[in-house]
Design a protein around this motif. Structure first.
Motif, PDB file in Angstrom:
ATOM      1  N   HIS A 118     -38.335  29.326   6.440  1.00  0.00           N
ATOM      2  CA  HIS A 118     -36.954  29.058   7.057  1.00  0.00           C
ATOM      3  C   HIS A 118     -37.368  27.594   7.530  1.00  0.00           C
ATOM      4  O   HIS A 118     -38.539  27.175   8.004  1.00  0.00           O
ATOM      5  N   ASN A 119     -36.244  26.802   7.324  1.00  0.00           N
ATOM      6  CA  ASN A 119     -36.541  25.318   7.571  1.00  0.00           C
ATOM      7  C   ASN A 119     -35.697  24.737   8.615  1.00  0.00           C
ATOM      8  O   ASN A 119     -35.901  23.621   9.046  1.00  0.00           O
ATOM      9  N   SER A 120     -34.978  25.719   9.313  1.00  0.00           N
ATOM     10  CA  SER A 120     -34.168  24.993  10.582  1.00  0.00           C
ATOM     11  C   SER A 120     -34.637  26.143  11.590  1.00  0.00           C
ATOM     12  O   SER A 120     -34.530  27.213  11.490  1.00  0.00           O
ATOM     13  N   LEU A 121     -34.679  25.550  12.906  1.00  0.00           N
ATOM     14  CA  LEU A 121     -35.092  26.354  14.004  1.00  0.00           C
ATOM     15  C   LEU A 121     -33.851  25.973  15.215  1.00  0.00           C
ATOM     16  O   LEU A 121     -33.658  24.706  15.285  1.00  0.00           O
ATOM     17  N   PHE A 122     -33.342  26.973  16.048  1.00  0.00           N
ATOM     18  CA  PHE A 122     -32.627  26.592  17.204  1.00  0.00           C
ATOM     19  C   PHE A 122     -33.020  27.093  18.257  1.00  0.00           C
ATOM     20  O   PHE A 122     -33.557  28.209  18.334  1.00  0.00           O
ATOM     21  N   TRP A 123     -32.874  26.492  19.286  1.00  0.00           N
ATOM     22  CA  TRP A 123     -33.049  27.176  20.668  1.00  0.00           C
ATOM     23  C   TRP A 123     -31.697  27.429  21.265  1.00  0.00           C
ATOM     24  O   TRP A 123     -30.765  26.300  21.275  1.00  0.00           O
ATOM     25  N   TYR A 124     -31.303  28.618  21.623  1.00  0.00           N
ATOM     26  CA  TYR A 124     -30.300  28.802  22.878  1.00  0.00           C
ATOM     27  C   TYR A 124     -30.481  29.236  24.016  1.00  0.00           C
ATOM     28  O   TYR A 124     -31.512  29.905  24.108  1.00  0.00           O
TER      29      TYR A 124
ATOM     30  N   ALA B 101     -33.819  30.902  17.343  1.00  0.00           N
ATOM     31  CA  ALA B 101     -33.342  31.504  15.991  1.00  0.00           C
ATOM     32  C   ALA B 101     -33.605  30.463  14.664  1.00  0.00           C
ATOM     33  O   ALA B 101     -34.034  29.600  15.108  1.00  0.00           O
ATOM     34  N   SER B 102     -33.774  31.108  13.481  1.00  0.00           N
ATOM     35  CA  SER B 102     -34.197  30.250  12.485  1.00  0.00           C
ATOM     36  C   SER B 102     -33.597  30.636  11.293  1.00  0.00           C
ATOM     37  O   SER B 102     -32.667  31.753  11.150  1.00  0.00           O
ATOM     38  N   THR B 103     -33.232  29.782  10.215  1.00  0.00           N
ATOM     39  CA  THR B 103     -32.755  30.057   8.871  1.00  0.00           C
ATOM     40  C   THR B 103     -33.076  29.025   7.843  1.00  0.00           C
ATOM     41  O   THR B 103     -33.789  27.942   8.208  1.00  0.00           O
ATOM     42  N   LEU B 104     -32.595  29.248   6.769  1.00  0.00           N
ATOM     43  CA  LEU B 104     -32.875  28.598   5.503  1.00  0.00           C
ATOM     44  C   LEU B 104     -31.723  27.723   5.271  1.00  0.00           C
ATOM     45  O   LEU B 104     -30.759  28.415   4.812  1.00  0.00           O
ATOM     46  N   GLU B 105     -31.610  26.316   5.504  1.00  0.00           N
ATOM     47  CA  GLU B 105     -30.413  25.757   5.552  1.00  0.00           C
ATOM     48  C   GLU B 105     -30.002  25.632   3.998  1.00  0.00           C
ATOM     49  O   GLU B 105     -30.858  25.250   3.099  1.00  0.00           O
ATOM     50  N   SER B 106     -28.662  25.765   3.823  1.00  0.00           N
ATOM     51  CA  SER B 106     -28.140  25.867   2.612  1.00  0.00           C
ATOM     52  C   SER B 106     -26.873  25.355   2.592  1.00  0.00           C
ATOM     53  O   SER B 106     -26.093  25.576   3.588  1.00  0.00           O
TER      54      SER B 106
END
Lengths: 110, 115
Positions: free
Chosen positions: B29-35, B93-98
């Protein structure tokens, strides 16, 4: 400003009593709308992604639908194990951030 | 594949102390978020990284909060000094930006209590 509003805040259903949860959104170009389930003490668990108006997704007793302004999560013949908080999030084409509503707390009574 | 891993799961600290929360995103994954999640305000986005670079930190409450991502497999959120109003559950949280929109996957959270 991107905004997500969920209703109702809380919903109590008898087992087998079908209903719908609402997610209204305002976004400057929708990249995706996401539904999550969150159980107490746990992180949100991904359920569905919807991309364009008219799209529908189903999983067991859950069906998510999307229009240009809102999404519905339909729960058919719910069971007690469906009790959880259901969260809706949107992602705009202008960014990669996910903006969440405050959720609907669903309780299904046996 | 392991999901997003956060540590610690629970943290109790005294007001004024430094707190560091840790996150290991899903591999690839190339995106990471803190909530931050509270009963009153729900899930609030604090900061978002893409390819280890902070892109949007407009949700960070004040200078007491800082976040780093030194490499693709690790991120920290630090609060110094901590205050009772920082008590909440913090999620990574993480995701693969697309361009097509891909869901973010969450860790189990860190429940922070500042007394």
């Amino acid at each position: 400003e991107d905004q997500v509003t969920q209703s109702p805040e809380a919903l109590r259903l008898q087992e087998g009593e079908s209903s719908s949860l609402n997610c209204s959104y305002t976004v400057s170009g929708l990249r995706g709308l996401f539904w999550y389930r969150q159980d107490p003490g746990k992180g949100p668990e991904f359920l569905f992604t919807l991309y364009s108006a008219g799209e529908e997704k189903e999983k067991e007793r859950l069906k998510a639908t999307l229009t240009k302004k809102e999404s519905f999560l339909h729960i058919t013949a719910p069971k007690p194990e469906d009790s959880a908080t259901y969260l809706c999030a949107v992602q705009a084409v202008t960014g990669n951030q996910f903006y969440f509503g405050t959720g609907t707390s669903l309780t299904v009574i046996p | 594949d392991a999901g997003v891993i956060q540590s610690p799961r629970h943290e109790v600290t005294e007001m004024g102390q430094e707190v560091t929360l840790r996150c290991k995103p899903i591999s690839g994954h190339n995106s990471l978020f803190w909530y931050r999640q509270t009963m009153m305000r729900g899930l609030e986005l604090l900061i978002y990284f893409n390819n280890n670079v902070p892109i949007d930190d407009s949700g960070m409450p004040e200078d007491r909060f800082s976040a780093k991502m030194p490499n693709a497999s690790f991120s920290t959120l630090k609060i110094q000094p901590s205050e009772p109003r920082d008590s909440a559950v913090y999620f990574c949280a993480s995701t693969l930006e697309s361009t097509g929109g891909v869901a973010a996957f969450f860790g189990q959270g860190t429940r922070l209590t500042v007394v």
